[in-house]
Design a protein around this motif. Structure first.
Motif, PDB file in Angstrom:
ATOM      1  N   ALA A   1     144.054 -64.353 -17.624  1.00  0.00           N
ATOM      2  CA  ALA A   1     144.669 -63.052 -17.903  1.00  0.00           C
ATOM      3  C   ALA A   1     146.183 -63.156 -18.103  1.00  0.00           C
ATOM      4  N   GLY A   2     146.762 -64.315 -17.797  1.00  0.00           N
ATOM      5  CA  GLY A   2     148.195 -64.501 -17.977  1.00  0.00           C
ATOM      6  C   GLY A   2     149.033 -64.014 -16.829  1.00  0.00           C
ATOM      7  N   TRP A   3     148.406 -63.751 -15.690  1.00  0.00           N
ATOM      8  CA  TRP A   3     149.133 -63.172 -14.563  1.00  0.00           C
ATOM      9  C   TRP A   3     149.751 -64.216 -13.635  1.00  0.00           C
ATOM     10  N   THR A   4     149.675 -65.479 -13.979  1.00  0.00           N
ATOM     11  CA  THR A   4     150.219 -66.532 -13.112  1.00  0.00           C
ATOM     12  C   THR A   4     151.421 -67.237 -13.738  1.00  0.00           C
ATOM     13  N   LYS A   5     151.804 -66.859 -14.950  1.00  0.00           N
ATOM     14  CA  LYS A   5     152.855 -67.595 -15.664  1.00  0.00           C
ATOM     15  C   LYS A   5     154.220 -67.476 -15.004  1.00  0.00           C
ATOM     16  N   ASP A   6     154.446 -66.393 -14.280  1.00  0.00           N
ATOM     17  CA  ASP A   6     155.755 -66.189 -13.652  1.00  0.00           C
ATOM     18  C   ASP A   6     155.776 -66.612 -12.182  1.00  0.00           C
ATOM     19  N   ALA A   7     154.768 -67.362 -11.762  1.00  0.00           N
ATOM     20  CA  ALA A   7     154.693 -67.791 -10.362  1.00  0.00           C
ATOM     21  C   ALA A   7     155.988 -68.485  -9.942  1.00  0.00           C
ATOM     22  N   GLY A   8     156.519 -68.042  -8.794  1.00  0.00           N
ATOM     23  CA  GLY A   8     157.723 -68.649  -8.251  1.00  0.00           C
ATOM     24  C   GLY A   8     159.021 -68.035  -8.726  1.00  0.00           C
ATOM     25  N   LYS A   9     158.985 -67.125  -9.712  1.00  0.00           N
ATOM     26  CA  LYS A   9     160.214 -66.493 -10.190  1.00  0.00           C
ATOM     27  C   LYS A   9     160.687 -65.436  -9.191  1.00  0.00           C
ATOM     28  N   ARG A  10     162.005 -65.327  -9.098  1.00  0.00           N
ATOM     29  CA  ARG A  10     162.574 -64.371  -8.155  1.00  0.00           C
ATOM     30  C   ARG A  10     162.415 -62.941  -8.678  1.00  0.00           C
ATOM     31  N   LEU A  11     162.140 -62.037  -7.755  1.00  0.00           N
ATOM     32  CA  LEU A  11     161.890 -60.631  -8.077  1.00  0.00           C
ATOM     33  C   LEU A  11     163.138 -59.787  -7.832  1.00  0.00           C
TER      34      LEU A  11
END
Length: 611
Positions: free
Chosen positions: A277-287
């Motif tokens: 679904a593409g929901w893991t591509k930003d893993a680890g990025k700061r919010l």
């Protein structure tokens, strides 16, 4: 007016306005999702306005959606994990719990700062400490704050109920002010970043409550500086900030990225299907991942739908009257035109309790005698929920008995309980109406019915009138803004009313709490239902861990409520969403609402079908 009569004219108008709006949009740079101020989320909020961002005064899903952008709780839900699980937010780790389930040891995350604000020296936000946690919870006990959710902590923390009673008594007797510094036996400070909470008894829901926005942490300085303005001047620790001038009642709220937000990161923990679904591509990025968040208010569904179709908002819940325009009715598949535009869809089965409630303290509809009960049962038996489902929800809702929604322990098999007053059964309805003293409806006054003005509630109320008219029961419809509806219910001024309750956490105890008498309005017991036997069972289940024995009690309580009929119902929605192609990381949930910090946007392009 039924759906067949209503829908064609709405669709014709929608399509006509869509053509003109798209032409304007293509020349409108303001609709871009990336501008000189950075990335912008534009999200819908289906209400006239949140009335306050003071956590202790919040009670609706709309209050929740707005409040949790600026305020935070000790724990939160894991964004990508289903079924729901908790994780630390303002804590450095999950609390340790004693073997007897009474003592919780908490450690706050160091370096969490409140938003910069003039309430602090030099306008710089200070660090969150233990005293802030205790102060925030004590505000729920202060009647002067008009708290809506004391029921969440009532009979929970050792000495807290006694503290509440003593402090409010002193204020009422004018012998003192509410003393926030007075000790509570079960709130024990260890140091600025550690504390213990001691419960009166094991309370199964306690950790779920600590994820609810009403228990969010606020700074004392802001409350004391802004007084009555505090509900419009939030000062929290959350990923976004909100200035008073950026809240335009009835129009929108504009939040900005908090430059001092404590380190939080896009999750690495996920479900297997999240990768595709593409929901893991930003893993680890700061919010957070965007710079600005705009909530646009929509009381009516047509403007929301047109705003979505012209690219002015990033997603939409699919309004019931537009379902056929979005989906092929037989397969529930997205229509090819929308697929070509890059639009995607998700749906979620809600922990949902749609009902029409009776005020059990009302002179006509309330009470526990046989005649009063038979009147409510007769009204319930005259209502055809299946007709509502087909006419207004494309037949996709779940119709069921009792207040426990699908997916939770205590939900009846196939939605049908052994005890049931679900209609339509007009013969039985007429019989019970006569036994209540109103043969053929004679002598029964017209019933005041309150509902909100949004969505298709006008049409739904017309259907309700027609169904009840079959047994000669008349209602006088008061169709008001949602905030006015809730005010009427909280003040016990609505004899008969309709809205929906979404479970605060995934345990049927939450729904059964809606009928616990100490939670009467303005608490969650909007029905003002009061039955000692039921209260005793509720007090028993709230301390029980999940077990077959607890589920059996859930069923007993469910059937007790059905028999007394303090409401007519129930239905649970499956909510369908449409998502524009530039919105990223949106995994639909209505179990919690702090997820905008996980969302991202790319530059908006022209719809493929519009080239």
């Amino acid at each position: 007016m039924n759906k067949t009569q209503h829908t064609p004219s709405v669709k014709w108008l929608a399509r006509t306005l869509h053509i003109a709006a798209v032409l304007a949009l293509l020349a409108c740079s303001s609709c871009s999702r990336i501008d000189e101020e950075g990335k912008v989320l534009r999200l819908p909020l289906r209400a006239d306005d949140p009335k306050s961002l003071d956590p202790v005064q919040g009670s609706t899903v709309y209050d929740n959606k707005a409040t949790c952008q600026v305020y935070e709780t000790l724990v939160q839900y894991k964004y990508l994990i289903r079924p729901p699980e908790l994780e630390p937010l303002l804590l450095s780790e999950m609390p340790t719990i004693s073997e007897d389930r009474l003592t919780y040891h908490f450690k706050l995350k160091p370096g969490v700062l409140f938003h910069d604000d003039p309430c602090f020296p030099d306008g710089k936000g200070r660090e969150l400490v233990t005293d802030d946690v205790f102060y925030s919870w004590k505000r729920m006990a202060d009647n002067g704050n008009n708290p809506k959710s004391w029921w969440l902590l009532k009979d929970t923390i050792k000495g807290f109920d006694e503290y509440r009673e003593q402090q409010n008594a002193a204020v009422e007797a004018q012998t003192g002010s509410f003393d926030y510094d007075a000790p509570v036996a079960g709130m024990q400070k260890i140091n600025d970043h550690e504390f213990r909470v001691i419960l009166k008894q094991p309370v199964q829901r306690f950790m779920w409550v600590l994820a609810m926005f009403q228990t969010a942490i606020v700074p004392r300085e802001a409350v004391e500086k802004y007084g009555d303005r505090f509900g419009r001047h939030p000062v929290g620790t959350g990923p976004f900030t909100l200035a008073e001038e950026d809240w335009r009642p009835g129009q929108r709220m504009v939040f900005y990225k908090n430059p001092s937000y404590h380190p939080c990161y896009y999750p690495t923990e996920h479900m297997p299907s999240d990768v595709a679904a593409g929901w893991t591509k930003d893993a680890g990025k700061r919010l957070p991942l965007v710079d600005r968040l705009e909530f646009q208010f929509f009381v009516q569904d047509q403007p929301m739908w047109l705003s979505f179709r012209t690219g002015k908002i990033d997603y939409t819940q699919v309004p019931d009257e537009y379902f056929d325009e979005a989906f092929l009715k037989r397969t529930k598949q997205l229509r090819p035109k929308l697929v070509r535009e890059g639009i995607t869809t998700q749906n979620v089965e809600l922990l949902d309790f749609i009902f029409r409630g009776f005020n059990m303290e009302d002179e006509l509809l309330g009470g526990y005698g046989e005649k009063q009960k038979k009147l409510r049962q007769a009204i319930s038996l005259a209502i055809d929920l299946d007709e509502f489902n087909e006419a207004f929800y494309s037949g996709i809702n779940t119709v069921y008995d009792g207040p426990i929604p699908p997916g939770l322990e205590g939900f009846p098999p196939d939605g049908k309980a052994d005890v049931s007053y679900r209609g339509p059964n007009l013969e039985r309805a007429r019989q019970l109406l006569a036994e209540a003293g109103y043969p053929e409806g004679k002598g029964l006054p017209r019933i005041e019915f309150y509902t909100s003005s949004g969505r298709n509630n006008v049409e739904q109320t017309e259907l309700l009138k027609r169904q009840l008219g079959k047994i000669n029961v008349e209602i006088n419809a008061q169709i008001v803004e949602f905030s006015t509806l809730i005010e009427k219910v909280h003040n016990k001024k609505a004899p008969f009313f309709g809205f929906a309750w979404g479970s605060d956490y995934p345990d049927a105890e939450n729904n059964l709490a809606l009928f616990y008498s100490p939670n009467a309005a303005p608490g969650s017991n909007s029905f003002n239902y009061s039955r000692p036997e039921y209260d005793r069972l509720y007090e028993q289940i709230r301390s029980m861990p999940p077990s077959p024995e607890r589920t059996e009690l859930y069923i007993k309580m469910r059937d007790m409520v059905i028999e007394d009929t303090p409401y007519t119902g129930s239905m649970g929605r499956t909510r369908f969403y449409l998502i524009n192609p530039w919105l990223k990381n949106f995994k639909v949930t209505e179990d919690f609402y702090n997820w905008p910090k996980y969302l991202d946007v790319t530059q908006r392009g022209v719809y493929p079908s519009e080239n």
